[in-house]
Design a protein around this motif. Sequence first.
Motif, PDB file in Angstrom:
ATOM      1  N   VAL A 111       0.844  -1.196   0.000  1.00 44.96           N
ATOM      2  CA  VAL A 111       0.000   0.000   0.000  1.00 44.96           C
ATOM      3  C   VAL A 111       0.877   1.242   0.000  1.00 44.96           C
ATOM      4  O   VAL A 111       1.841   1.343   0.762  1.00 44.96           O
ATOM      5  N   GLY A 112       0.530   2.189  -0.861  1.00 42.28           N
ATOM      6  CA  GLY A 112       1.198   3.481  -0.886  1.00 42.28           C
ATOM      7  C   GLY A 112       0.165   4.599  -0.819  1.00 42.28           C
ATOM      8  O   GLY A 112      -1.015   4.388  -1.092  1.00 42.28           O
ATOM      9  N   PHE A 113       0.605   5.795  -0.459  1.00 47.31           N
ATOM     10  CA  PHE A 113      -0.275   6.956  -0.355  1.00 47.31           C
ATOM     11  C   PHE A 113       0.259   8.068  -1.248  1.00 47.31           C
ATOM     12  O   PHE A 113       1.474   8.332  -1.270  1.00 47.31           O
ATOM     13  N   THR A 114      -0.625   8.726  -1.972  1.00 45.56           N
ATOM     14  CA  THR A 114      -0.208   9.900  -2.736  1.00 45.56           C
ATOM     15  C   THR A 114       0.096  11.029  -1.761  1.00 45.56           C
ATOM     16  O   THR A 114      -0.355  11.009  -0.601  1.00 45.56           O
ATOM     17  N   PRO A 115       0.863  12.033  -2.186  1.00 42.82           N
ATOM     18  CA  PRO A 115       1.105  13.199  -1.304  1.00 42.82           C
ATOM     19  C   PRO A 115      -0.193  13.831  -0.815  1.00 42.82           C
ATOM     20  O   PRO A 115      -0.276  14.268   0.343  1.00 42.82           O
ATOM     21  N   GLU A 116      -1.208  13.874  -1.663  1.00 41.50           N
ATOM     22  CA  GLU A 116      -2.499  14.442  -1.254  1.00 41.50           C
ATOM     23  C   GLU A 116      -3.111  13.640  -0.113  1.00 41.50           C
ATOM     24  O   GLU A 116      -3.625  14.203   0.869  1.00 41.50           O
ATOM     25  N   ALA A 117      -3.049  12.316  -0.222  1.00 42.10           N
ATOM     26  CA  ALA A 117      -3.616  11.466   0.820  1.00 42.10           C
ATOM     27  C   ALA A 117      -2.812  11.582   2.114  1.00 42.10           C
ATOM     28  O   ALA A 117      -3.386  11.606   3.213  1.00 42.10           O
ATOM     29  N   GLU A 118      -1.496  11.650   2.012  1.00 38.50           N
ATOM     30  CA  GLU A 118      -0.658  11.805   3.208  1.00 38.50           C
ATOM     31  C   GLU A 118      -0.948  13.119   3.914  1.00 38.50           C
ATOM     32  O   GLU A 118      -0.992  13.182   5.152  1.00 38.50           O
ATOM     33  N   THR A 119      -1.153  14.181   3.150  1.00 37.36           N
ATOM     34  CA  THR A 119      -1.483  15.475   3.741  1.00 37.36           C
ATOM     35  C   THR A 119      -2.815  15.415   4.472  1.00 37.36           C
ATOM     36  O   THR A 119      -2.962  15.937   5.588  1.00 37.36           O
ATOM     37  N   ALA A 120      -3.800  14.752   3.858  1.00 37.74           N
ATOM     38  CA  ALA A 120      -5.109  14.623   4.499  1.00 37.74           C
ATOM     39  C   ALA A 120      -5.008  13.829   5.796  1.00 37.74           C
ATOM     40  O   ALA A 120      -5.619  14.195   6.810  1.00 37.74           O
ATOM     41  N   LEU A 121      -4.225  12.744   5.800  1.00 38.05           N
ATOM     42  CA  LEU A 121      -4.036  11.949   7.012  1.00 38.05           C
ATOM     43  C   LEU A 121      -3.470  12.784   8.151  1.00 38.05           C
ATOM     44  O   LEU A 121      -3.893  12.677   9.300  1.00 38.05           O
ATOM     45  N   ALA A 122      -2.502  13.643   7.816  1.00 38.04           N
ATOM     46  CA  ALA A 122      -1.821  14.441   8.832  1.00 38.04           C
ATOM     47  C   ALA A 122      -2.744  15.458   9.490  1.00 38.04           C
ATOM     48  O   ALA A 122      -2.478  15.909  10.613  1.00 38.04           O
ATOM     49  N   THR A 123      -3.828  15.837   8.812  1.00 37.14           N
ATOM     50  CA  THR A 123      -4.715  16.861   9.353  1.00 37.14           C
ATOM     51  C   THR A 123      -5.870  16.286  10.165  1.00 37.14           C
ATOM     52  O   THR A 123      -6.608  17.045  10.804  1.00 37.14           O
ATOM     53  N   LEU A 124      -6.033  14.975  10.153  1.00 37.82           N
ATOM     54  CA  LEU A 124      -7.172  14.356  10.824  1.00 37.82           C
ATOM     55  C   LEU A 124      -6.851  14.004  12.265  1.00 37.82           C
ATOM     56  O   LEU A 124      -5.772  13.493  12.569  1.00 37.82           O
ATOM     57  N   SER A 125      -7.782  14.262  13.143  1.00 36.35           N
ATOM     58  CA  SER A 125      -7.586  14.037  14.574  1.00 36.35           C
ATOM     59  C   SER A 125      -7.570  12.541  14.896  1.00 36.35           C
ATOM     60  O   SER A 125      -8.511  11.818  14.536  1.00 36.35           O
ATOM     61  N   PRO A 126      -6.534  12.067  15.602  1.00 34.00           N
ATOM     62  CA  PRO A 126      -6.515  10.657  16.002  1.00 34.00           C
ATOM     63  C   PRO A 126      -7.597  10.312  17.021  1.00 34.00           C
ATOM     64  O   PRO A 126      -7.942   9.141  17.191  1.00 34.00           O
ATOM     65  N   THR A 127      -8.141  11.313  17.682  1.00 33.62           N
ATOM     66  CA  THR A 127      -9.248  11.060  18.606  1.00 33.62           C
ATOM     67  C   THR A 127     -10.519  10.729  17.842  1.00 33.62           C
ATOM     68  O   THR A 127     -11.269   9.813  18.204  1.00 33.62           O
ATOM     69  N   ASP A 128     -10.770  11.488  16.778  1.00 33.56           N
ATOM     70  CA  ASP A 128     -11.963  11.244  15.965  1.00 33.56           C
ATOM     71  C   ASP A 128     -11.793  10.060  15.029  1.00 33.56           C
ATOM     72  O   ASP A 128     -12.780   9.403  14.668  1.00 33.56           O
ATOM     73  N   TYR A 129     -10.553   9.791  14.617  1.00 35.61           N
ATOM     74  CA  TYR A 129     -10.279   8.726  13.656  1.00 35.61           C
ATOM     75  C   TYR A 129      -9.137   7.852  14.181  1.00 35.61           C
ATOM     76  O   TYR A 129      -8.026   7.881  13.656  1.00 35.61           O
ATOM     77  N   PRO A 130      -9.390   7.061  15.216  1.00 38.47           N
ATOM     78  CA  PRO A 130      -8.317   6.253  15.809  1.00 38.47           C
ATOM     79  C   PRO A 130      -7.744   5.225  14.839  1.00 38.47           C
ATOM     80  O   PRO A 130      -8.490   4.563  14.115  1.00 38.47           O
ATOM     81  N   ASP A 131      -6.407   5.135  14.819  1.00 41.87           N
ATOM     82  CA  ASP A 131      -5.710   4.124  14.011  1.00 41.87           C
ATOM     83  C   ASP A 131      -6.106   4.182  12.540  1.00 41.87           C
ATOM     84  O   ASP A 131      -6.163   3.153  11.857  1.00 41.87           O
ATOM     85  N   LEU A 132      -6.370   5.399  12.020  1.00 37.49           N
ATOM     86  CA  LEU A 132      -6.929   5.515  10.676  1.00 37.49           C
ATOM     87  C   LEU A 132      -5.989   4.979   9.606  1.00 37.49           C
ATOM     88  O   LEU A 132      -6.415   4.248   8.708  1.00 37.49           O
ATOM     89  N   GLN A 133      -4.706   5.322   9.671  1.00 39.57           N
ATOM     90  CA  GLN A 133      -3.793   4.849   8.619  1.00 39.57           C
ATOM     91  C   GLN A 133      -3.716   3.328   8.614  1.00 39.57           C
ATOM     92  O   GLN A 133      -3.764   2.700   7.553  1.00 39.57           O
ATOM     93  N   GLY A 134      -3.599   2.729   9.798  1.00 33.49           N
ATOM     94  CA  GLY A 134      -3.565   1.265   9.870  1.00 33.49           C
ATOM     95  C   GLY A 134      -4.844   0.644   9.352  1.00 33.49           C
ATOM     96  O   GLY A 134      -4.821  -0.395   8.675  1.00 33.49           O
ATOM     97  N   LEU A 135      -5.984   1.270   9.660  1.00 32.84           N
ATOM     98  CA  LEU A 135      -7.266   0.768   9.181  1.00 32.84           C
ATOM     99  C   LEU A 135      -7.325   0.812   7.655  1.00 32.84           C
ATOM    100  O   LEU A 135      -7.711  -0.173   7.006  1.00 32.84           O
ATOM    101  N   ILE A 136      -6.922   1.940   7.079  1.00 33.43           N
ATOM    102  CA  ILE A 136      -6.927   2.063   5.614  1.00 33.43           C
ATOM    103  C   ILE A 136      -6.021   1.016   4.986  1.00 33.43           C
ATOM    104  O   ILE A 136      -6.398   0.334   4.017  1.00 33.43           O
ATOM    105  N   GLU A 137      -4.815   0.865   5.522  1.00 34.60           N
ATOM    106  CA  GLU A 137      -3.872  -0.100   4.960  1.00 34.60           C
ATOM    107  C   GLU A 137      -4.430  -1.519   5.018  1.00 34.60           C
ATOM    108  O   GLU A 137      -4.298  -2.299   4.058  1.00 34.60           O
ATOM    109  N   ASP A 138      -5.055  -1.870   6.136  1.00 29.96           N
ATOM    110  CA  ASP A 138      -5.621  -3.215   6.255  1.00 29.96           C
ATOM    111  C   ASP A 138      -6.762  -3.428   5.269  1.00 29.96           C
ATOM    112  O   ASP A 138      -6.863  -4.474   4.622  1.00 29.96           O
TER     113      ASP A 138
END
Length: 249
Positions: free
Chosen positions: A174-201
């Motif tokens: 799994v890879g992320f475009t720069p746009e997707a990486e930027t969006a991930l960085a702006t999202l709260s881990p409280t509202d979206y726990p473990d989001l990157q791991g969830l997406i990758e899985d």
Amino acid sequence: MTRPKHKSRPAAEALTLTPIAYTRSCFKDKFGVPRQPGLTRHAHAELVIAPPFDREDAFRGLETASHLWLTFQFHEAVRAEWRPVVRPPRLGGNKKIGVFASRSPFRPNSLGLSVVRNDGLERKNGRLVLRIRDHDLIDGTPILDIKPYLPFADALPDASMGWADTPPVDRVDVGFTPEAETALATLSPTDYPDLQGLIEDVVSYDPRPSFRRGRDEDRIYGAHLYDLNVRFRFITAGGMVRVEVVSIC
């Protein structure tokens, strides 16, 4: 002495089941949901306990259980008629087996059974909520029963299942475009726990229908996780397949 004869009772033609909870899930629709619980360690959900079952006394002692059995309804797979055979994705979507030899959601009574991790009970906005993880439930799933998982009785290391003895191993990189990486960085881990791991899985197990694999390489798919639309595509290069997360919005 003559033994009294026991009268046989006719089998009930229908049962009425009352949900004890409803699911608030990170999975908003069927596409992208892991095909078995435990395939992602990053999926969080809340079971909102319904009255009159929303009493702490009914859950006393459950805090000692690390995992739970959930009986639920495949509420988006209910059909007027059942079919005796199904096509499991694990067998490529082409081979037919009996519905009772499968874990297909398309069953006579539309009932499912999953083992999930217990993250504890709490009151939230006046509602009793049981937090779970490592699940495969879509949003709104009715929960019909909750039981503790008993390791000495429920874990059978010598059990076998023939065509599905081992976990799926066909995960793709799994890879992320720069746009997707930027969006991930702006999202709260409280509202979206473990989001990157969830997406990758979710995307690494290739949620596409079997007949789509190897086709439509330029097609962009979308999976709804929480209130986000995660868009991704599969790319084949040098005989290898990888998946690229295009955007998260």
